[in-house]
Design an enzyme around this catalytic site. Structure first.
Site, short mmCIF file in Angstrom:
data_model
loop_
_atom_site.label_atom_id
_atom_site.label_comp_id
_atom_site.label_asym_id
_atom_site.label_seq_id
_atom_site.Cartn_x
_atom_site.Cartn_y
_atom_site.Cartn_z
N ASP A 1 -6.56 4.02 -5.69
CA ASP A 1 -7.25 3.80 -4.41
C ASP A 1 -7.94 5.11 -4.07
OD1 ASP A 1 -7.62 3.11 -1.49
OD2 ASP A 1 -6.35 1.43 -2.06
N LYS B 1 0.86 -1.19 0.00
CA LYS B 1 0.00 0.00 0.00
C LYS B 1 0.89 1.23 0.00
CE LYS B 1 -4.53 0.20 0.16
NZ LYS B 1 -5.37 -0.66 -0.59
#
Ligand code: NAD
Length: 428
Positions: free
Chosen positions: A146, A106
């Site tokens: 995202d 991430k």
């Protein structure tokens, strides 16, 4: 003083509980409790007014025993290192449960993208890649869009990476626009994936999908396609959807006698998932407060917008008719909601299984980029169905075998698979 909620501490706690249930070797557990690599860096960007502004950037690679790290890049003003660590950890479990050969990653930048011009956004995206390019790549770490990032941004980032390495490398980022290396089916993937798991849960519970009703929260990418899938693939009815109204600054629930029409609602919804209230009212939709969705008479509840939406308070409003909760959003149900589901025999499809369709189609995108050969939409969606169905049954079998709640069973499948990969590679 109220203690600040820390996502990474929660991710470690969840892991510790399952490690105990699995009797996991403490040395293996010690490796999996922490990300393997973490990057924190500052990105100077030339702003439109000629000044230089410095932004904080992150990338966390939790575990790549099963394959290159995979996970989005978030642009959010409240981004923290621990948030990124937690999300990277959860990505490891999500890829493992979906059985795609990738690990967990991430990234993020502390920024509100709405405050940047298009040019500033592009320079910031390119700046992130200039800091990270040596440590990402199709065989190392593959980021994706995202919260706060878009397919266009992935296009810029892929371009910057390709320039730096001196060759066209589309597989370094997924979620790229169609025609720019993106995959057919990615737009539908998460919502349809939710429905494939709901379909399998209904078979298990012997529910007739054609007589079933769903109530959904949100009307963004996930809920739009989950609603279409519920109606068109399962033959069911969607009683309501909801959204955040950006003008009125509150949430509303939209319902209609006989069920909503997602195709019509999409024509009056903006790119942020806000439905035009006046246009909906004109078309005969009933508009209620934002929490009304959860109390609707329905067989399936699909929280598809916010984390923590089904909590100690809201769970009490659930109708007695609800049999399945399908977690389209990330982290929509709190531990108190889990307790309620267990007590009331409600079948929960946990988030990292239920919404794994998105990352699965992202994996398909990198496979197509590698092969330089692109699949038609039907093929991508058919492969997605296959993957999601197998993943669902793996978790269901584990839950039956271990007499475990579905969320715990999903963790067991995932942790077991990553631990095995580490053992096979001789890491532990
Ligand atoms: P999105 O930004 O497209 O849509 C979000 C929707 O939620 C919008 O309709 C917005 O109005 C609504 N919303 C916001 N606040 C609300 C509130 N208080 N009450 C009701 N509705 C509210 O987002 P998305 O891509 O659909 O993602 C939704 C969730 O699913 C997030 O938790 C995301 O992390 C998760 N998720 C998305 C994907 C994906 O591929 N899009 C994949 C996995 C998980």
């Amino acid at each position: 003083m109220v203690e600040k909620f820390n996502e990474f501490e929660m991710a470690q706690k969840q892991f510790d509980q399952v490690a105990k249930l699995l009797n996991l070797d403490p040395q293996v557990a010690e490796v999996l409790r922490w990300p393997m690599r973490e990057y924190s860096f500052r990105i100077p960007v030339r702003m439109d007014d000629g000044s230089i502004k410095v932004f904080q950037g992150f990338r966390v690679q939790h575990n790549d025993a099963r394959g290159p790290n995979k996970g989005g890049i978030r642009f959010h003003p409240a981004e923290t290192f621990d948030m990124v660590r937690a999300l990277a950890t959860w990505m490891t479990w999500k890829c493992a449960v979906a059985d795609i050969p990738l690990g967990g990653g991430k990234g993020g930048i502390v920024v509100d993208p709405a405050t940047l011009s298009v040019g500033e956004k592009e320079r910031l995206c390119r700046g992130w890649v200039q800091k990270m390019w040596k440590n990402i790549g199709p065989r190392q770490d593959v980021p994706a869009p995202d919260v706060g990032t878009t397919p266009q941004m992935m296009g810029w980032m892929m371009d910057e990476y390709s320039k730096l390495v001196g060759q066209y490398t589309p597989g370094v980022f997924t979620g790229k626009p169609l025609g720019g290396g993106g995959s057919e089916g990615r737009t539908e993937a998460t919502g349809y994936g939710v429905i494939y798991t709901v379909r399998e849960a209904m078979k298990r519970l012997k529910i007739d999908p054609k007589k079933s009703v769903a109530a959904m929260q949100g009307f963004g990418n996930v809920t739009q396609y989950a609603a279409i899938g519920f109606i068109e693939m399962l033959g069911g009815t969607v009683a309501c959807v909801s959204c955040w109204d950006r003008t009125d600054k509150c949430a509303y629930t939209y319902s209609k006698e006989g069920g909503i029409d997602p195709h019509f609602l999409m024509t009056i919804t903006d790119q942020y998932g806000t439905i035009d209230r006046k246009a909906a009212e004109k078309a005969g939709y009933k508009v209620e407060d934002g929490e009304a969705w959860i109390g609707k008479e329905a067989d399936v509840l699909m929280p598809g917008a916010l984390s923590g939406a089904v909590n100690a308070e809201t769970v009490k409003k659930i109708s007695k008719r609800v049999k399945i909760v399908a977690e389209g959003a990330n982290g929509p149900c709190t531990p108190e909601a889990d307790e309620y589901f267990k007590k009331n025999n409600i079948f929960d499809i946990p988030d990292f299984l239920c919404n794994a369709g998105g990352v699965t189609c992202s994996y398909f995108e990198s496979v197509q980029n590698d092969a330089n050969f692109y699949w038609p939409k039907e093929e991508a969606l058919q492969k997605l169905d296959q993957k999601m169905t197998v993943a669902f049954h793996k978790v269901l079998d584990m839950s039956i075998k271990q007499k475990a709640y579905m969320r715990d069973a999903a963790y067991m499948v995932a942790i077991d698979s990553v631990a095995k990969a580490m053992q096979l590679r001789g890491w532990v």
